[in-house]
Design a protein around this motif. Structure first.
Motif, mmCIF file in Angstrom:
data_model
loop_
_atom_site.group_PDB
_atom_site.id
_atom_site.type_symbol
_atom_site.label_atom_id
_atom_site.label_comp_id
_atom_site.label_asym_id
_atom_site.label_seq_id
_atom_site.Cartn_x
_atom_site.Cartn_y
_atom_site.Cartn_z
ATOM 1 N N LEU A 264 8.831 -1.058 7.966
ATOM 2 C CA LEU A 264 9.480 -1.645 6.790
ATOM 3 C C LEU A 264 8.927 -1.123 5.456
ATOM 4 O O LEU A 264 9.664 -0.629 4.607
ATOM 5 C CB LEU A 264 9.310 -3.163 6.897
ATOM 6 N N ARG A 265 7.605 -1.234 5.261
ATOM 7 C CA ARG A 265 7.056 -0.881 3.942
ATOM 8 C C ARG A 265 6.976 0.629 3.760
ATOM 9 O O ARG A 265 7.120 1.134 2.647
ATOM 10 C CB ARG A 265 5.689 -1.536 3.733
ATOM 11 N N ALA A 266 6.749 1.379 4.853
ATOM 12 C CA ALA A 266 6.763 2.840 4.762
ATOM 13 C C ALA A 266 8.150 3.297 4.306
ATOM 14 O O ALA A 266 8.283 4.190 3.474
ATOM 15 C CB ALA A 266 6.415 3.456 6.109
ATOM 16 N N SER A 267 9.192 2.659 4.836
ATOM 17 C CA SER A 267 10.566 3.050 4.485
ATOM 18 C C SER A 267 10.808 2.914 3.002
ATOM 19 O O SER A 267 11.367 3.798 2.362
ATOM 20 C CB SER A 267 11.602 2.160 5.169
ATOM 21 N N VAL A 268 10.385 1.781 2.455
ATOM 22 C CA VAL A 268 10.707 1.542 1.046
ATOM 23 C C VAL A 268 9.877 2.456 0.145
ATOM 24 O O VAL A 268 10.309 2.838 -0.934
ATOM 25 C CB VAL A 268 10.582 0.034 0.696
ATOM 26 N N GLN B 122 0.826 -1.223 0.000
ATOM 27 C CA GLN B 122 0.000 0.000 0.000
ATOM 28 C C GLN B 122 0.855 1.266 0.000
ATOM 29 O O GLN B 122 0.591 2.220 -0.762
ATOM 30 C CB GLN B 122 -0.939 -0.053 1.213
ATOM 31 N N ALA B 123 1.886 1.315 0.833
ATOM 32 C CA ALA B 123 2.708 2.530 0.938
ATOM 33 C C ALA B 123 3.448 2.799 -0.383
ATOM 34 O O ALA B 123 3.548 3.950 -0.824
ATOM 35 C CB ALA B 123 3.709 2.378 2.081
ATOM 36 N N GLN B 124 3.950 1.714 -1.010
ATOM 37 C CA GLN B 124 4.679 1.872 -2.273
ATOM 38 C C GLN B 124 3.731 2.389 -3.357
ATOM 39 O O GLN B 124 4.090 3.244 -4.170
ATOM 40 C CB GLN B 124 5.276 0.525 -2.717
ATOM 41 N N MET B 125 2.476 1.861 -3.374
ATOM 42 C CA MET B 125 1.492 2.304 -4.366
ATOM 43 C C MET B 125 1.174 3.778 -4.148
ATOM 44 O O MET B 125 0.972 4.529 -5.113
ATOM 45 C CB MET B 125 0.221 1.444 -4.218
ATOM 46 N N MET B 126 1.156 4.189 -2.882
ATOM 47 C CA MET B 126 0.856 5.600 -2.608
ATOM 48 C C MET B 126 1.965 6.503 -3.162
ATOM 49 O O MET B 126 1.683 7.561 -3.741
ATOM 50 C CB MET B 126 0.677 5.838 -1.107
ATOM 51 N N ALA B 127 3.229 6.066 -3.004
ATOM 52 C CA ALA B 127 4.335 6.861 -3.557
ATOM 53 C C ALA B 127 4.136 7.045 -5.064
ATOM 54 O O ALA B 127 4.321 8.129 -5.610
ATOM 55 C CB ALA B 127 5.664 6.173 -3.263
ATOM 56 N N ARG C 12 16.999 6.028 9.552
ATOM 57 C CA ARG C 12 16.485 4.828 10.242
ATOM 58 C C ARG C 12 16.272 3.661 9.283
ATOM 59 O O ARG C 12 15.204 3.030 9.305
ATOM 60 C CB ARG C 12 15.148 5.131 10.923
ATOM 61 N N ILE C 13 17.267 3.371 8.464
ATOM 62 C CA ILE C 13 17.035 2.337 7.445
ATOM 63 C C ILE C 13 17.173 0.918 7.987
ATOM 64 O O ILE C 13 17.066 -0.038 7.231
ATOM 65 C CB ILE C 13 17.940 2.520 6.210
ATOM 66 N N TYR C 14 17.356 0.794 9.323
ATOM 67 C CA TYR C 14 17.356 -0.573 9.861
ATOM 68 C C TYR C 14 16.016 -1.244 9.552
ATOM 69 O O TYR C 14 15.931 -2.465 9.453
ATOM 70 C CB TYR C 14 17.677 -0.596 11.360
ATOM 71 N N HIS C 15 14.960 -0.440 9.399
ATOM 72 C CA HIS C 15 13.664 -1.023 9.020
ATOM 73 C C HIS C 15 13.776 -1.725 7.659
ATOM 74 O O HIS C 15 13.240 -2.814 7.465
ATOM 75 C CB HIS C 15 12.600 0.065 8.904
ATOM 76 N N LEU C 16 14.466 -1.069 6.716
ATOM 77 C CA LEU C 16 14.619 -1.645 5.365
ATOM 78 C C LEU C 16 15.381 -2.961 5.420
ATOM 79 O O LEU C 16 15.055 -3.917 4.709
ATOM 80 C CB LEU C 16 15.427 -0.691 4.475
ATOM 81 N N ASP C 17 16.412 -2.994 6.256
ATOM 82 C CA ASP C 17 17.256 -4.185 6.339
ATOM 83 C C ASP C 17 16.505 -5.385 6.916
ATOM 84 O O ASP C 17 16.918 -6.526 6.759
ATOM 85 C CB ASP C 17 18.508 -3.899 7.179
ATOM 86 N N ARG C 18 15.380 -5.114 7.596
ATOM 87 C CA ARG C 18 14.586 -6.226 8.131
ATOM 88 C C ARG C 18 13.969 -7.040 6.989
ATOM 89 O O ARG C 18 13.745 -8.242 7.142
ATOM 90 C CB ARG C 18 13.443 -5.692 9.002
#
Ligand code: UD1
Length: 429
Positions: free
Chosen positions: A379-383, A316-321, A400-406
């Motif tokens: 995680l998904r908000a970050s990407v 959802q977050a990626q689609m919003m971007a 705070r990209i540790y979220h991405l690394d998860r």
């Protein structure tokens, strides 16, 4: 803390290898608790969440061997061998569970195998309250005595679990997985009605079958599991990550690029491909996966998140971007989690025109976003902020990209190989 520097405006072009799915690998790793024989998993992604699960399993007494990379098959995922000869500890401690909610996946297997488990209650998280009441109720229906004490779920079934009919009032992914694993070692037959149908659940079911379980109705919303006294050794490859594939498809679209997603499966992305098609994105199957291109402008489309096979909340977050730079307006409604618009204020800082009302967001497209320092919240908000940065004018610093690394394996390397100007900035020690 590391951050990501992105200079936007480069069109992506090339090939990206899709990794094994995080959300499939996590329950598959937990599955090793069900047998004293070796479970061999291939195509396991290198991710922080996988390391957390391996750590947790190690605490329970599972020995874990890494067998190098599977470069020969074109995959970069690892082969992992897990052997739970003896479970030495039935407690999943607060420190690990609070780091990763999916730790709840050890609950079902531990009670089924040992007759007892103590798992910390996960608590809320950035995207909502996320209760685990349905997991607990289902285990009680399978005959476990469950008490909540000192922040822990303490489940006991000293004489073993007994098959039952479990009717979920709402489809729960990890809830379905927990019950399926527990039922595989229960006495008699268990039926799960309104089971979640995500491809990661079918992947787990197929692995359980390879371990000797009997499961009927795989891929449907009604699963019938006939319990066995014991399960045995098996080898299973983790399914490709449909969320990673969808994310890179949107990265290609937002940069008007042309990218082949190696290993991506259209059959797991129908709702996403349909919506992207309506938005003006071309998606076609190739012998190796999917090709995504977007030579022309994007159009605003409306979308609602739903359980599989509907549009996934994890995209959802990626689609919003993407919709931030589409022509016209789009309405995005989140129906799975109550607080999953944490990316909105950050996208607004990049110039996006978004209004939120309850669980719906109205996005009015603008010609171009502008780079800004932004903060990752989950995680998904970050990407989604990384995607916005790829399309924005100027520089975006994602903190705070540790979220991405998860959940994303070598994200910056995969994007940079397709021409993105993106780099990890390591914080000086
Ligand atoms: C899984 C995924 C996550 C994804 C989500 C929805 C993993 C490791 N995580 O999370 O990435 O975003 O599915 O596709 O696979 N609920 C209850 N009580 C429960 C269980 C769930 O009320 O006991 C509610 C949740 O609050 C939510 C809905 O059910 O509103 C669906 O959640 P669920 O499918 O359980 O999500 P997870 O399995 O935690």
């Amino acid at each position: 803390m590391d951050s990501m520097r992105i200079r936007g405006g480069k069109s992506l072009s090339g090939k990206i290898h899709i990794s094994g799915a995080k959300n499939a690998a996590l329950p598959l790793l937990a599955c090793s608790l069900l047998t004293d024989e070796t479970l061999t998993l291939g195509n396991v992604p290198h991710l922080a969440d996988i390391a957390t699960m391996a750590n947790l399993l190690g605490q329970h007494g599972v020995s874990i061997g890494l067998n190098g990379n599977q470069k020969s098959s074109g995959s970069t995922g690892r082969v992992v061998e897990l052997k739970a000869t003896n479970i030495t500890n039935i407690t999943a401690p607060y420190d690990l569970v609070r780091k990763m909610r999916a730790s709840i996946l050890v609950l079902g297997p531990l009670v089924a195998r040992c007759g007892e488990a103590k798992v910390s209650l996960p608590g809320g998280c950035a995207i909502g309250t996320r209760p685990v009441d349905l997991h607990i109720k289902a285990l009680q229906q399978l005959g476990a005595d469950v008490v909540l004490e000192n922040g822990y779920i303490h489940a006991r079934a000293p004489k073993g679990l007994k098959g039952a009919e479990i009717v979920f009032p709402m489809a729960t992914v990890t809830g379905t997985e927990n019950v399926m694993m527990a039922a595989a070692l229960a006495k008699g037959e268990t039926t799960i009605v309104n089971a979640a149908r995500e491809p990661e659940i079918s992947d787990l079911a197929n692995c359980l079958v390879a371990m000797g379980a009997q499961i009927d109705g795989i891929g449907s919303d009604k699963l019938r599991i006939t319990g066995k006294d014991r399960l045995h050794a098996a080898r299973h490859d983790v399914v490709a990550d449909r969320i990673e594939a969808g994310t890179f498809a949107m990265a290609a679209a937002i940069t008007h690029g042309n990218v082949e997603l190696l290993g991506a499966k259209l059959e797991h992305l129908h709702s996403v491909a349909k919506l992207l098609g309506e938005a003006g994105v071309n998606i076609e199957e190739t012998p190796a996966g999917l090709r995504v291109s977007c030579p022309h402008g994007l159009r605003g489309v409306d979308m609602m998140t739903e359980p599989y096979p509907g549009f996934p909340t994890d995209l959802q977050a990626q689609m919003m971007a993407l919709m931030c730079v589409a022509e016209g307006a789009s309405m995005i409604t989140e129906t799975i989690f109550e607080n999953r618009f944490m990316h909105v204020p950050e996208l607004r800082r990049m110039g996006a025109n978004i209004t939120v009302h309850n669980n719906s967001a109205m996005i009015r497209g603008i010609p171009q976003l502008t780079g800004a320092p932004v903060m990752a919240t989950d995680l998904r908000a970050s990407v989604s902020l990384a995607l916005a940065g790829l399309a924005a004018k100027g520089e975006t610093i994602l903190n705070r990209i540790y979220h991405l690394d998860r959940g994303y394996e070598r994200l910056e390397e995969k994007l940079a190989a397709c021409g993105a100007d993106i780099e990890r900035v390591r914080e000086a020690a």
